[in-house]
Every structure is written in structure tokens, then in C-alpha cells.
Design a protein around this motif. Structure first.
Motif, PDB file in Angstrom:
ATOM      1  N   THR A 124       0.828  -1.202   0.000  1.00 12.71           N
ATOM      2  CA  THR A 124       0.000   0.000   0.000  1.00 12.71           C
ATOM      3  C   THR A 124       0.865   1.257   0.000  1.00 12.71           C
ATOM      4  OG1 THR A 124      -0.111  -0.030   2.420  1.00 12.71           O
ATOM      5  CG2 THR A 124      -1.878  -1.147   1.218  1.00 12.71           C
ATOM      6  N   PRO A 125       0.338   2.380  -0.536  1.00 13.26           N
ATOM      7  CA  PRO A 125       1.100   3.633  -0.547  1.00 13.26           C
ATOM      8  C   PRO A 125       1.451   4.093   0.864  1.00 13.26           C
ATOM      9  CG  PRO A 125      -0.744   3.751  -2.069  1.00 13.26           C
ATOM     10  CD  PRO A 125      -0.934   2.491  -1.281  1.00 13.26           C
ATOM     11  N   TYR A 126       2.606   4.685   0.988  1.00 14.35           N
ATOM     12  CA  TYR A 126       3.113   5.149   2.273  1.00 14.35           C
ATOM     13  C   TYR A 126       2.391   6.428   2.706  1.00 14.35           C
ATOM     14  CZ  TYR A 126       6.448   6.957   5.729  1.00 14.35           C
ATOM     15  OH  TYR A 126       7.032   7.447   6.870  1.00 14.35           O
ATOM     16  N   THR A 127       2.086   6.518   3.985  1.00 20.36           N
ATOM     17  CA  THR A 127       1.524   7.738   4.548  1.00 20.36           C
ATOM     18  C   THR A 127       2.652   8.497   5.242  1.00 20.36           C
ATOM     19  OG1 THR A 127      -0.617   6.674   4.917  1.00 20.36           O
ATOM     20  CG2 THR A 127      -0.175   8.712   6.126  1.00 20.36           C
ATOM     21  N   PRO A 128       3.077   9.646   4.678  1.00 17.68           N
ATOM     22  CA  PRO A 128       4.246  10.332   5.235  1.00 17.68           C
ATOM     23  C   PRO A 128       3.970  10.956   6.596  1.00 17.68           C
ATOM     24  CG  PRO A 128       3.218  11.675   3.533  1.00 17.68           C
ATOM     25  CD  PRO A 128       2.515  10.348   3.513  1.00 17.68           C
ATOM     26  N   GLU A 129       5.008  11.016   7.413  1.00 21.66           N
ATOM     27  CA  GLU A 129       4.903  11.691   8.699  1.00 21.66           C
ATOM     28  C   GLU A 129       4.771  13.193   8.484  1.00 21.66           C
ATOM     29  OE1 GLU A 129       7.616  10.807  11.813  1.00 21.66           O
ATOM     30  OE2 GLU A 129       8.054   8.809  11.021  1.00 21.66           O
ATOM     31  N   HIS A 130       4.149  13.842   9.438  1.00 22.77           N
ATOM     32  CA  HIS A 130       4.035  15.295   9.359  1.00 22.77           C
ATOM     33  C   HIS A 130       5.371  15.942   9.696  1.00 22.77           C
ATOM     34  CE1 HIS A 130      -0.279  15.212   8.744  1.00 22.77           C
ATOM     35  NE2 HIS A 130      -0.433  14.417   9.801  1.00 22.77           N
TER      36      HIS A 130
END
Length: 367
Positions: A2-8
Motif C-alpha cells: 500500500t502507498p506510504y503515509t508520510p509523517e508530518h
């Protein structure tokens, strides 16, 4: 996958106590290099070999095979097969983007629109020109072996619907004041690579951002600090430390790697800059003695700016007559400053080479 969810941004888990030594050494080394740069009268000309080296090595990380010498030979009229010509064009595009970016930042700052302009220059008339130059992606991409499917990828960047907000956050972070500007530069580069906002050319744009952002943060007086030589030699560690961010959310290994890269490259750049400066002064003195020409300084600048050339280059650069240019080249050859790498024949003019500078540019002086 799955696509990565970047950190803020800014990251909240940087362990400064673990990198304090790296921070100190990197800042000290970069300051010494910048102090040397400030003593260079015309760094754009004198250090053009280092700019060319950066363009070659950053492109080589992405698979191009051309050398610094081949780029200059091509500009002097040498021809190659289509594959090599394309490689050379990619390198020339990178150099053009870097030069224009440096000029741009003298009056403004890095913004997303500026990044798109750089990408359009980078992808002009080369492989990937069909992948929407100057536009952020609207479809999913992934990183892995050539031809692999998304399920086989080593990393899948954020999904297109999440990209716009992530890029805006990244842009806002550019104006944030992190505890240390070099640490912030490491984060800016890494987050850009994680977002992978273009269909192609992300690595080169990301590496190009390093000197530009150091300049914007006033860590450099001119954006002439290049890391690709170190990153190319340590490619596996480069990618592995970047991957530690997305795989475990741990920024510290990457930042430590980046700071060590700055320390090493700053010291290497100092050595190379000193060699170039010494060669420049020695060459200028010799040219004055052997030519007695009022154009001695311009001639010295010309061969440092482009150490492989045809006589027409000198005619245009110095504004001199054809016989005068040929006479100057003859004198420089007789005194072993220039060598002929292609003798003139028919319509093909001779190609001259300033090999002492090439040896420094290609690192042969360090072997």
C-alpha cells in the motif's frame, strides 16, 4: 504493498543527543569550505569543473554512463551514439537547472512552482520527457527493480490524493527554523524523496535541492556544495538510511548519514578547490609570460570554464581574430598547457584539452 503515509513535518522523534557530534563536525567542515569559497574571485568560472562533476555524478546515480570529459568533448563538437548523446543531454539539463536555480535564489526562495520549473528543464528532450515534465504526478508510482509491479516494489510513495497536502506541508517546512540548518536540509531532501512527487527525475531534483537549500538557509554564501560524489560512492547506505524513515519512522540514521556526508564532502571539496585555485594562479602566470597578450586573464578564465574546446570558442569568448586565436592555442600547446585530442581535418576543427584541470575534475589528483 500500500502507498506510504508520510509523517508530518517537522519530525517529532529526532534524537539530537545521538547526532550532536555529527552536527558539530558537519557545521565546522562546511564553514571552512564556505570560508574558502568566499576567497574565490569568480567561483562560477573557477569551480565550473565541480559543477560539471555534480551534474555527471547525480545523473549517474540514476543510470547515465557519460563522463565529465565526454560532456565537454560533446560541447566541443564531438559526436556519440544516440544512447550516449541522451546521457550527455540529461547531464547538461541538470547543469542548466542548477545554474538557473542559483540565479533564481538570489532574489527569491524555493517554492513548489520553482521546483516544477526545475523539473521541466531537467526532463527537456531526454528519457522521461513523456512523463509530464513540470507537473506533479496524478497517478501512483513505485520504486523497485525495472519492470516490477507495485506488489513487488521496495517502496510505494504516497497516493496521488494525499500528495498535494503533503507537498504543501513540505513547502511550509522550508520556512520553518529547525534547531540546525544542516539537519533541516537532511529532512527537506529525505521528505522530497519519500513523496516522490514526479513520475521521473525525483532523485536528481532532490539532490539539486541540497546546495540550494543550504544557500537559502545561509549555511553557504553561494550554492556550490555538491554531495553526489559521496552519495554515488555510498549508494547502498544512502538508500538504506532513507528507507529507515519509511520503514520504522526513525529519522536519526538518515540524518547521521547525511551529516557525515557533508563532513566528508566538505573536506574533499576544500582539497579540490585548493588544487583548482593553485592551478589557476600558476596557469595565469604562465599564460601571461608566454603570450604577452592583453587577453591573458580572459584566456585563463575561458579554458577553466571549458577545458575541452575548439578554437571558435576562444574567438567568441575573447572577441579576437581567427589568426590570433590559432596563435594562442599553438603557444599553449608548445608549453604543454593544452593538448590536441582531435586533429583538424576537412571541416572538422581541432579539439583542444586542458588536461591538468581535467585530472583534478575527475579526481585523478587524489589517486
Amino acid at each position: 504493498m500500500t502507498p506510504y503515509t508520510p509523517e508530518h513535518l517537522p519530525p517529532q522523534n529526532i534524537k539530537y543527543e545521538d547526532i550532536i557530534s555529527d552536527v558539530g563536525q558537519a557545521n565546522a567542515a562546511l564553514a571552512r569550505y564556505d570560508g574558502l569559497l568566499q576567497g574565490v574571485i569568480n567561483p562560477g568560472i573557477l569551480l565550473s569543473p565541480m559543477t560539471n562533476e555534480e551534474a555527471v555524478l547525480s545523473s549517474r546515480i540514476e543510470g547515465t554512463q557519460a563522463t565529465i570529459e565526454e560532456v565537454w568533448e560533446h560541447e566541443a563538437g564531438q559526436t556519440y551514439d544516440l544512447g550516449k548523446e541522451t546521457d550527455i543531454q540529461e547531464i547538461k539539463n541538470y547543469r542548466k537547472a542548477l545554474t538557473l536555480a542559483s540565479e533564481h535564489l538570489s532574489s527569491t526562495s524555493i517554492r513548489l512552482g520553482f521546483i516544477r520549473q526545475l523539473h521541466e528543464i531537467l526532463m527537456d528532450s531526454v528519457r522521461g520527457q513523456d512523463k509530464h515534465p513540470g507537473h506533479f504526478r496524478t497517478t501512483q508510482n513505485w520504486i523497485g527493480p525495472k519492470g516490477c509491479q507495485m506488489e513487488e516494489a521496495s517502496f510505494v510513495p504516497p497516493a496521488p490524493h494525499a500528495l498535494e497536502n503533503a507537498l504543501i506541508e513540505w513547502e511550509n517546512y522550508l520556512s520553518f527554523n529547525e534547531k540546525d540548518p544542516l539537519v533541516q536540509t537532511a529532512i527537506v531532501h529525505a521528505q522530497f524523496e519519500i513523496l516522490h512527487p514526479f513520475h521521473d527525475g525525483n532523485g536528481r531534483i532532490g539532490r539539486l535541492l541540497i546546495p540550494l537549500y543550504l544557500y537559502q538557509k545561509k549555511a553557504l554564501s553561494t550554492p556550490m556544495f555538491y554531495l553526489s560524489a559521496y552519495l554515488e560512492k555510498n549508494r547502498e547506505s544512502y538508500y538504506a538510511s532513507l528507507k529507515s524513515i519509511s520503514s520504522s519512522g526513525n529519522w536519526t540514521p538518515w540524518i547521521s548519514f547525511f551529516l557525515k556526508a557533508i563532513t566528508f564532502q566538505a573536506k574533499s571539496n576544500i582539497d579540490k578547490t585548493k588544487l583548482i585555485m593553485s592551478l589557476y594562479e600558476e596557469t595565469k602566470k604562465t599564460i601571461v609570460e608566454i603570450t604577452k597578450s592583453p587577453n591573458s586573464t580572459l584566456l585563463t578564465d575561458a579554458i577553466f570554464n571549458r577545458p575541452i574546446f575548439q578554437v571558435n570558442y576562444l574567438i567568441q569568448k575573447l572577441g579576437i581574430a581567427v589568426p590570433t586565436a590559432h596563435q594562442l592555442c599553438r603557444k599553449l600547446k608548445e608549453n604543454n598547457i593544452l593538448k590536441t585530442i582531435r586533429e583538424g581535418a576537412g571541416r572538422k576543427a581541432s579539439i583542444y584539452c586542458f588536461s591538468d584541470l581535467l585530472n583534478i575534475a575527475e579526481g585523478k589528483e587524489f589517486m
